[in-house]
Design an enzyme around this catalytic site. Structure first.
Site, PDB file in Angstrom:
ATOM      1  N   MET A  58       0.794  -1.261   0.107  1.00  0.00           N
ATOM      2  CA  MET A  58      -0.038  -0.019  -0.033  1.00  0.00           C
ATOM      3  C   MET A  58       0.858   0.968  -0.016  1.00  0.00           C
ATOM      4  O   MET A  58       1.868   1.353   0.751  1.00  0.00           O
ATOM      5  CB  MET A  58      -0.726   0.045   1.230  1.00  0.00           C
ATOM      6  CG  MET A  58      -1.735   1.337   1.565  1.00  0.00           C
ATOM      7  SD  MET A  58      -2.957   1.615   0.236  1.00  0.00           S
ATOM      8  CE  MET A  58      -4.131   0.176   0.569  1.00  0.00           C
ATOM      9  N   CYS A  59       0.383   2.138  -0.843  1.00  0.00           N
ATOM     10  CA  CYS A  59       1.230   3.530  -0.880  1.00  0.00           C
ATOM     11  C   CYS A  59       0.268   4.553  -1.154  1.00  0.00           C
ATOM     12  O   CYS A  59      -0.711   4.342  -1.485  1.00  0.00           O
ATOM     13  CB  CYS A  59       2.253   3.347  -2.076  1.00  0.00           C
ATOM     14  SG  CYS A  59       3.442   2.037  -1.816  1.00  0.00           S
ATOM     15  N   GLY A  60       0.769   5.663  -0.845  1.00  0.00           N
ATOM     16  CA  GLY A  60       0.288   7.004  -1.313  1.00  0.00           C
ATOM     17  C   GLY A  60       0.904   7.683  -2.190  1.00  0.00           C
ATOM     18  O   GLY A  60       2.239   7.826  -2.166  1.00  0.00           O
TER      19      GLY A  60
END
Length: 628
Positions: free
Chosen positions: A1-3
């Protein structure tokens, strides 16, 4: 998961801090707490500039800070995804690096499309291809990872892509999960207009032909784009969908009545056993269990588990399940038990919203609730040792709490050696209002209905994982540290789980039901998945969706509708019949015949503030926030 975030300025002036406001940066960092950095790309003598911002939640392989830049080519990559299949990734490797290396070898448009056609798993991405002066971006076929876009019509034309927004006067929209987009920056800068080229998904070839997949919300995207932005669909190159098309085979009326007319006056559990007594049906159920089990396995094992010394403190949980005790969540939990290391606990996240006296009086479950054992109180009732000392309260004894506890007992029966952490997450009206104001509203945005508010708030509190657990008779405060959150979304959409599916079947038959299910899966990106990804990701956790695994969807799409659901049967059996048979086969007897109950009603959030609202109404509580 990343922004991930990319700001494009079609101007001689590079984008500065005012283009990426601190509130958006803060929200991106919450998604990716392990690494944050930015990069600005400028091209001499060309009037465009790109700011890339990457924020990483480290889950597997070596930590790879983003954005990733290739010093030789000048290419830049932002990746928010997981490769579960299609492209080989070892436990030691990082999928960001693997995909970036492949993209850096691409010379033609078809090469880029081939890379993304091969990936199975959730993703959104931004790829700057320096040699072509173009920006590629998009979301996976189902839209399991959020990506928003915004066009700024102010003095300098600015185009922004981001995993999450903030409360803002500028209009954001979800990037349609209709394919992959390409933006020719050189041409846009020269013409002072923005032309987005879409390469749409197409289903795998059938008899040397390809079938176009659903294009989703392109009309909505065009409606909210400024006048200088245009969308062009390019059909000349193939972006292959990772699943097969839906089987729309139907039965005639006589065949249908013969197939299903044998269950009157038979108990629900016995009906399931009658189906399982048929060799064909039992074999099909086992095939489904195997396919879904592999999907769960990929999602609980694709993460880094630190080596823990023998004799050390108890293992910490890495996997949590959004757990109502309903058929979807209990089946996922039971299959996760097969693959999560036996010494590792699994967190079952069960959310309840405080039921007021007025709410209890209006509830149709009032009598049933009184018959249940009371739920534990809120955290204000602990002594210095963290043990509950005051009396219990029934304020949180909502339907999902009751079925959740019943489901826990079934899981203990089928897997007594597993440590199951049943986390009772109790939410008061005051905390709901505060957290909606501080966090949840901008995560639900750009969606804004009453239903979005209810589900967004319920999923946010559930995935945060702060509540109470009962251990050896004592009730203690607990916060789930599991970074992986499994959710059952996708089951209802594929297996006719909603009440509207029954209404559609009664009015239009199997043919109409097939059309409805095809539409459900086609719009799941815009109705559910972007919102849920933003909400769960806000806690630095990753949402994973076993029912939307490509192998699972292709298996279910290959079956005729009557193998998956039978809406001539009564509620609690007919909807999601295949899923119920799988649960019964795994020994989850009581859970296998529970009727569908929507999260907003099971958790009782729909009863807290304005029970007269309709789900499709615009939610005034989301709209009342201050706008910049």
């Amino acid at each position: 998961m990343c922004g991930i975030c990319c700001v494009v300025s079609l101007s001689v002036h590079p984008p500065d801090g005012c283009f990426l406001k601190e509130d958006i940066l803060c929200n991106l960092r919450r998604r990716g707490p392990n690494s944050s950095q930015q990069l600005i790309k400028t091209v001499p003598q060309l009037p465009y500039h790109c700011l890339f911002s990457g924020h990483v939640l480290h889950l597997r392989g070596q930590l790879t800070p983003q954005p990733v830049e290739d010093p030789t080519s000048g290419n830049v990559f932002l990746w928010n995804g997981e490769i579960f299949s299609g492209v080989p990734v070892t436990a030691e490797e990082n999928d960001t690096q693997i995909i970036f290396r492949q993209l850096c070898t691409c010379r033609r448009e078809s090469d880029v499309l081939s890379v993304f056609s091969s990936i199975q798993g959730p993703w959104s991405f931004v790829f700057y291809q320096a040699s072509e002066h173009c920006l590629w971006f998009g979301r996976d076929f189902f839209g399991r990872r959020s990506l928003l876009w915004q066009f700024n019509k102010e003095a300098d034309k600015v185009f922004v892509l981001s995993s999450v927004s903030a409360v803002s006067g500028n209009l954001w929209q979800e990037v349609p999960a209709s394919g992959i987009f390409r933006l020719d920056l050189k041409a846009c800068a020269a013409s002072e207009a923005v032309t987005l080229t879409l390469y749409p998904w197409k289903y795998p070839s059938r008899q040397n032909a390809t079938e176009k997949a659903v294009l989703g919300d392109l009309n909505m995207a065009s409606k909210y784009s400024p006048s200088y932005v245009s969308l062009v669909v390019n059909d000349s190159h193939t972006l292959v969908a990772p699943v097969i098309p839906l089987n729309k085979e139907t039965l005639n009326t006589q065949e249908e009545s013969r197939l299903f007319d044998f269950t009157n006056n038979v108990a629900d559990v016995e009906v399931l056993q009658m189906f399982l007594a048929k060799h064909h049906k039992k074999e099909l159920v086992h095939q489904f269990i195997d396919v879904l089990s592999r999907a769960v396995e990929r999602r609980v094992l694709c993460l880094a588990r630190e080596a823990e010394m023998s004799g050390a403190a108890p293992r910490k949980p890495h996997v949590a399940v959004l757990f109502s005790g309903g058929i979807d969540s209990i089946l996922i939990a039971a299959l996760a038990d097969r693959h999560v290391p036996s010494e590792e606990p699994i967190d079952l996240l069960n959310v309840a919203f405080k039921v007021t006296d007025k709410g209890r009086q209006s509830s149709s479950t009032k009598k049933k609730s009184k018959e249940q054992k009371p739920s534990p109180p809120s955290q204000g009732c602990f002594d210095d040792t963290g043990i509950v000392k005051c009396g219990s309260s029934s304020s949180f004894n909502v339907p999902d709490r009751i079925t959740g506890k019943a489901g826990l007992e079934e899981l203990k029966t089928v897997s007594p050696s597993r440590s199951w952490n049943f986390v009772e997450i109790n939410v008061t009206l005051e905390e709901l209002k505060a957290m909606r104001q501080q966090h949840i509203s901008h995560l639900v945005y750009p969606l804004g209905t009453v239903l979005d508010d209810s589900i967004g708030c319920a999923v946010w509190f559930a995935s945060r994982g702060e509540g109470l657990i009962t251990s050896q008779g004592d009730i203690r405060p607990y916060k789930s540290v599991a970074k992986i959150v499994l959710t059952g979304i996708g089951a209802d959409e594929q297996l006719a789980g909603y009440s509207r599916h029954r209404a559609c079947f009664e009015k239009h038959g199997l043919e109409g039901l097939n059309e409805e299910l095809e539409m459900e899966l086609g719009r799941i990106s815009s109705r559910n998945l972007g919102r849920d990804d933003r909400v769960i990701g806000d806690h630095g956790k990753e949402a994973r969706f076993p029912f939307l695994d490509e192998e699972v969807v292709s298996f279910l799409n290959s079956l005729p509708i009557w193998e998956k659901a039978n809406l001539t049967l009564r509620r609690g059996i007919g909807e999601k019949l295949l899923l119920r048979l799988a649960a019964a086969e795994l020994g989850l007897t009581a859970s296998s015949v529970l009727p569908k109950r929507a999260m907003q009603f099971g958790s009782r959030i729909a009863k807290m503030e304005n029970s007269s609202e309709k789900a499709s109404d615009k939610c005034t509580r989301l709209q009342s926030l201050p706008v910049e």
